[in-house]
Design a protein around this motif. Structure first.
Motif, PDB file in Angstrom:
ATOM      1  N   GLY A  55      -2.845   4.562  -5.742  1.00 28.68           N
ATOM      2  CA  GLY A  55      -3.947   3.716  -5.303  1.00 28.68           C
ATOM      3  C   GLY A  55      -3.856   3.432  -3.828  1.00 28.68           C
ATOM      4  O   GLY A  55      -3.040   4.012  -3.102  1.00 28.68           O
ATOM      5  N   GLY A  56      -4.682   2.515  -3.370  1.00 27.68           N
ATOM      6  CA  GLY A  56      -4.699   2.151  -1.959  1.00 27.68           C
ATOM      7  C   GLY A  56      -5.834   1.189  -1.701  1.00 27.68           C
ATOM      8  O   GLY A  56      -6.518   0.755  -2.631  1.00 27.68           O
ATOM      9  N   PHE A  57      -6.034   0.853  -0.439  1.00 27.29           N
ATOM     10  CA  PHE A  57      -7.025  -0.144  -0.060  1.00 27.29           C
ATOM     11  C   PHE A  57      -8.151   0.480   0.749  1.00 27.29           C
ATOM     12  O   PHE A  57      -7.915   1.287   1.641  1.00 27.29           O
ATOM     13  N   VAL A  58      -9.382   0.085   0.396  1.00 25.50           N
ATOM     14  CA  VAL A  58     -10.545   0.437   1.189  1.00 25.50           C
ATOM     15  C   VAL A  58     -11.038  -0.829   1.891  1.00 25.50           C
ATOM     16  O   VAL A  58     -10.718  -1.948   1.487  1.00 25.50           O
ATOM     17  N   ASP A  59     -11.806  -0.637   2.949  1.00 28.02           N
ATOM     18  CA  ASP A  59     -12.307  -1.764   3.742  1.00 28.02           C
ATOM     19  C   ASP A  59     -13.744  -2.064   3.332  1.00 28.02           C
ATOM     20  O   ASP A  59     -14.628  -1.238   3.503  1.00 28.02           O
ATOM     21  N   VAL A  60     -13.971  -3.223   2.790  1.00 25.86           N
ATOM     22  CA  VAL A  60     -15.292  -3.598   2.289  1.00 25.86           C
ATOM     23  C   VAL A  60     -15.879  -4.689   3.179  1.00 25.86           C
ATOM     24  O   VAL A  60     -15.210  -5.688   3.470  1.00 25.86           O
ATOM     25  N   SER A  61     -17.116  -4.499   3.618  1.00 27.84           N
ATOM     26  CA  SER A  61     -17.814  -5.524   4.394  1.00 27.84           C
ATOM     27  C   SER A  61     -18.578  -6.446   3.444  1.00 27.84           C
ATOM     28  O   SER A  61     -18.779  -6.130   2.275  1.00 27.84           O
ATOM     29  N   MET A  62     -19.042  -7.585   3.948  1.00 27.93           N
ATOM     30  CA  MET A  62     -19.741  -8.564   3.113  1.00 27.93           C
ATOM     31  C   MET A  62     -20.952  -7.951   2.424  1.00 27.93           C
ATOM     32  O   MET A  62     -21.202  -8.183   1.247  1.00 27.93           O
TER      33      MET A  62
ATOM     34  N   PRO B 209      -9.621  -6.050   2.329  1.00 22.71           N
ATOM     35  CA  PRO B 209      -8.964  -4.936   1.650  1.00 22.71           C
ATOM     36  C   PRO B 209      -9.183  -5.024   0.146  1.00 22.71           C
ATOM     37  O   PRO B 209      -8.852  -6.029  -0.493  1.00 22.71           O
ATOM     38  N   VAL B 210      -9.763  -4.004  -0.423  1.00 24.57           N
ATOM     39  CA  VAL B 210     -10.005  -3.937  -1.865  1.00 24.57           C
ATOM     40  C   VAL B 210      -9.200  -2.776  -2.427  1.00 24.57           C
ATOM     41  O   VAL B 210      -9.323  -1.642  -1.960  1.00 24.57           O
ATOM     42  N   GLY B 211      -8.353  -3.080  -3.407  1.00 21.42           N
ATOM     43  CA  GLY B 211      -7.524  -2.045  -4.010  1.00 21.42           C
ATOM     44  C   GLY B 211      -8.313  -1.226  -5.016  1.00 21.42           C
ATOM     45  O   GLY B 211      -9.114  -1.759  -5.790  1.00 21.42           O
TER      46      GLY B 211
ATOM     47  N   ASP C 192       0.821  -1.200   0.000  1.00 17.55           N
ATOM     48  CA  ASP C 192       0.000   0.000   0.000  1.00 17.55           C
ATOM     49  C   ASP C 192       0.858   1.254   0.000  1.00 17.55           C
ATOM     50  O   ASP C 192       0.544   2.241  -0.655  1.00 17.55           O
ATOM     51  N   LEU C 193       1.961   1.223   0.719  1.00 14.37           N
ATOM     52  CA  LEU C 193       2.846   2.381   0.775  1.00 14.37           C
ATOM     53  C   LEU C 193       3.407   2.704  -0.604  1.00 14.37           C
ATOM     54  O   LEU C 193       3.498   3.867  -1.004  1.00 14.37           O
ATOM     55  N   SER C 194       3.772   1.664  -1.374  1.00 15.14           N
ATOM     56  CA  SER C 194       4.319   1.907  -2.705  1.00 15.14           C
ATOM     57  C   SER C 194       3.291   2.539  -3.632  1.00 15.14           C
ATOM     58  O   SER C 194       3.644   3.271  -4.559  1.00 15.14           O
ATOM     59  N   LEU C 195       1.991   2.284  -3.384  1.00 17.71           N
ATOM     60  CA  LEU C 195       0.939   2.833  -4.232  1.00 17.71           C
ATOM     61  C   LEU C 195       0.734   4.324  -4.006  1.00 17.71           C
ATOM     62  O   LEU C 195       0.101   4.993  -4.808  1.00 17.71           O
ATOM     63  N   ALA C 196       1.242   4.868  -2.917  1.00 16.23           N
ATOM     64  CA  ALA C 196       0.990   6.263  -2.562  1.00 16.23           C
ATOM     65  C   ALA C 196       2.013   7.223  -3.147  1.00 16.23           C
ATOM     66  O   ALA C 196       1.825   8.429  -3.099  1.00 16.23           O
TER      67      ALA C 196
ATOM     68  N   THR D   2      -9.251  -4.142  -7.426  1.00 16.46           N
ATOM     69  CA  THR D   2      -8.696  -5.486  -7.317  1.00 16.46           C
ATOM     70  C   THR D   2      -9.007  -6.055  -5.939  1.00 16.46           C
ATOM     71  O   THR D   2      -9.083  -5.322  -4.951  1.00 16.46           O
ATOM     72  N   TYR D   3      -9.150  -7.364  -5.884  1.00 13.70           N
ATOM     73  CA  TYR D   3      -9.569  -8.024  -4.655  1.00 13.70           C
ATOM     74  C   TYR D   3      -8.517  -9.024  -4.162  1.00 13.70           C
ATOM     75  O   TYR D   3      -8.786  -9.814  -3.278  1.00 13.70           O
ATOM     76  N   SER D   4      -7.325  -8.951  -4.726  1.00 14.13           N
ATOM     77  CA  SER D   4      -6.274  -9.892  -4.360  1.00 14.13           C
ATOM     78  C   SER D   4      -5.126  -9.240  -3.603  1.00 14.13           C
ATOM     79  O   SER D   4      -4.175  -9.913  -3.219  1.00 14.13           O
ATOM     80  N   THR D   5      -5.179  -7.912  -3.394  1.00 11.67           N
ATOM     81  CA  THR D   5      -4.132  -7.059  -2.817  1.00 11.67           C
ATOM     82  C   THR D   5      -2.949  -6.886  -3.762  1.00 11.67           C
ATOM     83  O   THR D   5      -1.946  -6.291  -3.380  1.00 11.67           O
ATOM     84  N   LEU D   6      -3.055  -7.380  -5.003  1.00 12.25           N
ATOM     85  CA  LEU D   6      -1.990  -7.202  -5.989  1.00 12.25           C
ATOM     86  C   LEU D   6      -2.343  -6.042  -6.912  1.00 12.25           C
ATOM     87  O   LEU D   6      -3.461  -5.959  -7.427  1.00 12.25           O
ATOM     88  N   THR D   7      -1.392  -5.143  -7.145  1.00 10.79           N
ATOM     89  CA  THR D   7      -1.614  -4.032  -8.059  1.00 10.79           C
ATOM     90  C   THR D   7      -1.717  -4.553  -9.486  1.00 10.79           C
ATOM     91  O   THR D   7      -0.909  -5.384  -9.912  1.00 10.79           O
ATOM     92  N   PRO D   8      -2.719  -4.103 -10.274  1.00  8.08           N
ATOM     93  CA  PRO D   8      -2.840  -4.575 -11.651  1.00  8.08           C
ATOM     94  C   PRO D   8      -1.585  -4.264 -12.467  1.00  8.08           C
ATOM     95  O   PRO D   8      -0.929  -3.224 -12.267  1.00  8.08           O
ATOM     96  N   LEU D   9      -1.253  -5.168 -13.383  1.00 11.80           N
ATOM     97  CA  LEU D   9      -0.150  -4.906 -14.291  1.00 11.80           C
ATOM     98  C   LEU D   9      -0.477  -3.688 -15.151  1.00 11.80           C
ATOM     99  O   LEU D   9      -1.611  -3.500 -15.583  1.00 11.80           O
ATOM    100  N   ARG D  10       0.498  -2.847 -15.386  1.00 10.32           N
ATOM    101  CA  ARG D  10       0.326  -1.641 -16.213  1.00 10.32           C
ATOM    102  C   ARG D  10      -0.893  -0.845 -15.745  1.00 10.32           C
ATOM    103  O   ARG D  10      -1.729  -0.434 -16.538  1.00 10.32           O
TER     104      ARG D  10
END
Length: 436
Positions: free
Chosen positions: A343-350, A258-260, A7-11, A309-317
């Motif tokens: 980018g970054g992560f938001v907290d999503v509930s069910m 965490p949803v990116g 997450d830090l790298s996305l900022a 994204t829902y895997s915590t991985l930043t999309p390619l390109r």
């Protein structure tokens, strides 16, 4: 701690960070300190609570793992919108229409709270009125108008449906098939607003510590928060770190994911060229399940977000992918360069409903409160949530408990399978967006 590192790298290339000077860092917590209320998390929810509590004479200590506003509060799409991330039908099904109306009315109070705090504390955050909800498919356009009609009929919230022939006067995009305009929602520079709240909280007497990640919560009649270099003894605790609590309370962590989400900022346009893209000047969001959102900045850049994204991985390109989506929406921007991408992560509930409450207590009054699950719709609601939890801590829990009655379930799959299951589920929703 891999999630924090990612997450830090996305900022690093955030437009907001480049245009909102922070000044010197606040000190880290050293040694033992006592407080009436200790808060974990220096985002909008924690800062809002700190401000409210300090203004009412409480001794407040806030601990932030990095810097104030370094998470979603300082990096989001900047859209302050009525309602919740979930449909109001979701709330009606759990609590009934009367309570759903109370919750919706509080979401409107949250918009008024932003305006009043900016005026009262002199926060210049580039606020601009107006939100345009749009649909990019015919079926979703019918749903958009139906939802607006239902919101007016049941909740008294009026929006302006835009006729197809009139769309170019509001938004110059060939993709848009329908739109409704809300004059009372709006958009702002989120980091400027967050930093303004932090200054207001300090001026009211709250103590804010940065670079102070909490390593342990010791529950009891007088709970303790421990960091690597100190500890806070308090009468009450607020957990407002969302996905950044990093396992501090596993039972809470199981109920959010965490949803990116990612944003690009174009190079600066001329005022005339920018105005021609969104003549009404509103923030814009489509009604897909996996949605795009965009707006013009005060210095005439297109800020375009999406690619969740829902895997915590930043999309390619990532940056190029979002630039292409921006050009698909606005072909007029072909050839315009991307100057920022973050980018970054938001907290999503069910169920995408906010998750507020207290941790169960054994042998003493419940004194550890939490705020989470804003699900990407928290710019306004976080501020109100801080106000509600401050009222609850002072003994007036009526409004807080309206939200606390909402039921929440953990994501299925446990610690190892819930992320793969969520990725599969979201792939289905993306497919559905393509055809409906």
């Amino acid at each position: 701690m891999a999630l924090l590192d990612t997450d830090l790298s996305l900022a690093r290339d955030s437009y907001y960070a480049a245009t909102a000077p922070r000044g010197a860092d606040r000190p880290a917590l050293q040694g033992r300190i006592e407080a009436d209320v200790a808060i974990v998390g220096g985002g909008l929810a924690g800062l809002s609570a700190a401000l409210e509590l300090a203004e009412h004479g409480r001794r407040v200590v806030l601990l932030e793992a990095r810097q104030v506003g370094s998470g979603a509060s300082g990096r989001n799409g900047g859209q302050a919108i009525h309602g919740l991330a979930c449909s109001m039908g979701q709330i009606e099904a759990q609590l009934g229409l009367d309570e759903a109306r109370r919750i919706f009315a509080m979401s409107i109070d949250a918009l008024a709270l932003i305006r009043s705090r900016c005026a009262r504390h002199g926060i210049d955050c580039d606020w601009r009125d107006g939100f345009l909800g749009v649909a990019v498919q015919e079926g979703k356009a019918r749903g958009l108008y139906d939802d607006a009609e239902r919101l007016e009929r049941l909740y008294g919230w009026q929006q302006r449906p835009i006729e197809r022939a009139d769309l170019p006067n509001w938004i110059a995009s060939p993709r848009v098939r329908g739109a409704v305009y809300d004059a009372r929602s709006g958009h702002l520079h989120p980091l400027k607003y967050t930093l303004g709240l932090a200054r207001a909280a300090e001026q009211a007497g709250a103590q804010l510590f940065e670079h102070s990640p909490v390593t342990a919560l010791v529950e009891g009649p007088e709970p303790v928060l421990r960091t690597t270099q100190g500890e806070v003894h308090a009468r009450q605790v607020l957990l407002a770190g969302n996905v950044y609590l990093q396992g501090l309370v596993p039972a809470l962590q199981a109920r959010i994911m965490p949803v990116g989400t990612y944003i690009v900022g174009s190079e600066a346009l001329t005022p005339e060229r920018a105005r021609a893209l969104i003549p009404c000047g509103a923030a814009v969001c489509d009604n897909n399940w996996v949605l795009d959102y965009y707006r013009l900045s005060a210095d005439h850049r297109m800020l375009y977000g999406g690619r969740a994204t829902y895997s915590t991985l930043t999309p390619l390109r990532m940056a190029e992918g979002l630039r292409q989506r921006m050009v698909q929406t606005f072909p007029q921007l072909q050839g315009v360069a991307v100057a920022y991408a973050w980018g970054g992560f938001v907290d999503v509930s069910m169920n995408r409903a906010p998750d507020f409450g207290r941790l169960p207590a054994r042998g003493h009054v419940a004194n550890v409160y939490y705020l989470q699950g804003f699900s990407g719709h928290g710019l306004a609601l976080t501020g109100l949530a801080g106000q509600l939890v401050a009222q609850a801590m002072a003994g007036d829990a009526e409004r807080f408990d309206t939200f606390a009655r909402l039921r929440h379930r953990p994501f299925p799959g446990g610690a190892h399978l819930r992320t793969p299951l969520l990725v599969l589920g979201m792939a289905w929703y993306r497919l559905r967006d393509s055809f409906w």
